[in-house]
Design an enzyme around this catalytic site. Structure first.
Site, mmCIF file in Angstrom:
data_model
loop_
_atom_site.group_PDB
_atom_site.id
_atom_site.type_symbol
_atom_site.label_atom_id
_atom_site.label_comp_id
_atom_site.label_asym_id
_atom_site.label_seq_id
_atom_site.Cartn_x
_atom_site.Cartn_y
_atom_site.Cartn_z
ATOM 1 N N GLU A 38 -3.230 10.700 -23.951
ATOM 2 C CA GLU A 38 -4.491 10.192 -23.416
ATOM 3 C C GLU A 38 -5.258 11.333 -22.765
ATOM 4 O O GLU A 38 -4.855 11.856 -21.724
ATOM 5 C CB GLU A 38 -4.226 9.093 -22.386
ATOM 6 C CG GLU A 38 -5.481 8.572 -21.708
ATOM 7 C CD GLU A 38 -5.197 7.626 -20.562
ATOM 8 O OE1 GLU A 38 -6.043 7.526 -19.665
ATOM 9 O OE2 GLU A 38 -4.119 6.989 -20.558
ATOM 10 N N ARG A 42 -12.899 13.042 -18.035
ATOM 11 C CA ARG A 42 -13.267 13.453 -16.682
ATOM 12 C C ARG A 42 -13.874 14.851 -16.629
ATOM 13 O O ARG A 42 -14.323 15.285 -15.573
ATOM 14 C CB ARG A 42 -12.041 13.419 -15.762
ATOM 15 C CG ARG A 42 -11.370 12.070 -15.654
ATOM 16 C CD ARG A 42 -10.172 12.142 -14.722
ATOM 17 N NE ARG A 42 -9.362 10.929 -14.786
ATOM 18 C CZ ARG A 42 -8.207 10.776 -14.129
ATOM 19 N NH1 ARG A 42 -7.751 11.745 -13.369
ATOM 20 N NH2 ARG A 42 -7.525 9.651 -14.246
ATOM 21 N N LYS A 126 -3.805 -1.838 -19.428
ATOM 22 C CA LYS A 126 -3.405 -0.793 -18.497
ATOM 23 C C LYS A 126 -3.367 -1.405 -17.100
ATOM 24 O O LYS A 126 -4.286 -2.119 -16.708
ATOM 25 C CB LYS A 126 -4.408 0.355 -18.544
ATOM 26 C CG LYS A 126 -4.204 1.433 -17.484
ATOM 27 C CD LYS A 126 -5.248 2.522 -17.625
ATOM 28 C CE LYS A 126 -5.085 3.597 -16.564
ATOM 29 N NZ LYS A 126 -6.025 4.738 -16.783
#
Length: 225
Positions: A38, A42, A126
């Site tokens: 993943e 960001r 998640k």
């Protein structure tokens, strides 16, 4: 088809600052036995990192994390992301992820959010921020009334706490970044990253190995690759 939650016990959560690090980093993780990667959106380098990993590391299943807008959904899939992960969800974001054609794990931290996703046919999610939101005790409590929901807990999890999560029947895998210590990445010590990934890949639990929850979650799941 295999669910994202069943590819490995741990999904590395990767923050890439320099795109030139993306391919050797991904190769080290894959060699260590962690193919699902993943890459969080960001940093400005994230989309390029996804692109080069998708092109150069065929054994990696690269996804995009910290997806919070429909535009990021489109950009990530265009770059080559094979799954999407969000820290939370809205109807607009969920619709965009569903329309993307790739597996997705919407983020939840409350029972109401889990129930709302189950109403929409989403069974794999998640759980974030895992430790701050109640940790293993919270997820264990959810299993009784909501056994059809499966989770990838992420947030504050390390090698000491990961086995406790993986032992839960409603947990398929955990997300974490402990196999990517900042000093090793800065030094481009990919051998150390590979060694830490190999240790993470050895972690086991009832959720990762296939319980009744695994079967119920995988059937009709959106998170499959």
């Amino acid at each position: 088809m295999t669910s994202v939650l069943d590819l490995a016990p741990v999904v590395p959560v990767v923050v890439v600052d320099d795109p030139s690090d993306a391919v050797p980093l991904a190769r080290a993780l894959v060699r260590g036995g962690l193919p699902a990667i993943e890459v969080t959106l960001r940093t400005p380098a994230a989309l390029e990192a996804i692109r080069v990993i998708a092109e150069a590391v065929p054994d990696a299943v690269v996804g995009a994390g910290t997806v919070i807008t429909p535009e990021q959904v489109t950009d990530a899939v265009t770059a080559g992301a094979r799954f999407l992960v969000s820290p939370g969800w809205t109807d607009v974001l969920l619709d965009a992820m569903r329309a993307s054609g790739v597996p997705y794990l919407p983020g939840v931290s409350t029972t109401s959010e889990v129930v709302a996703l189950l109403e929409r046919g989403v069974r794999e999610m998640k759980f974030f921020p895992a430790e701050a939101a109640g940790g293993t005790a919270y997820l264990k409590s959810l299993y009784g009334p909501l056994p059809q929901a499966r989770f990838c807990p992420t947030g504050g999890i390390g090698p000491a706490s990961a086995p406790g999560y993986l032992a839960l029947p409603n947990v398929g895998c955990v997300g974490g970044s402990w196999m990517l210590p900042a000093d090793a990445v800065a030094a481009r010590d990919w051998g150390r990253v590979e060694a830490l990934a190999r240790e993470a890949a050895k972690l086991k639990g009832s959720g990762a190995q296939g319980s009744g929850a695994k079967g119920s979650g995988a059937q009709g799941s959106v998170a499959q690759v």
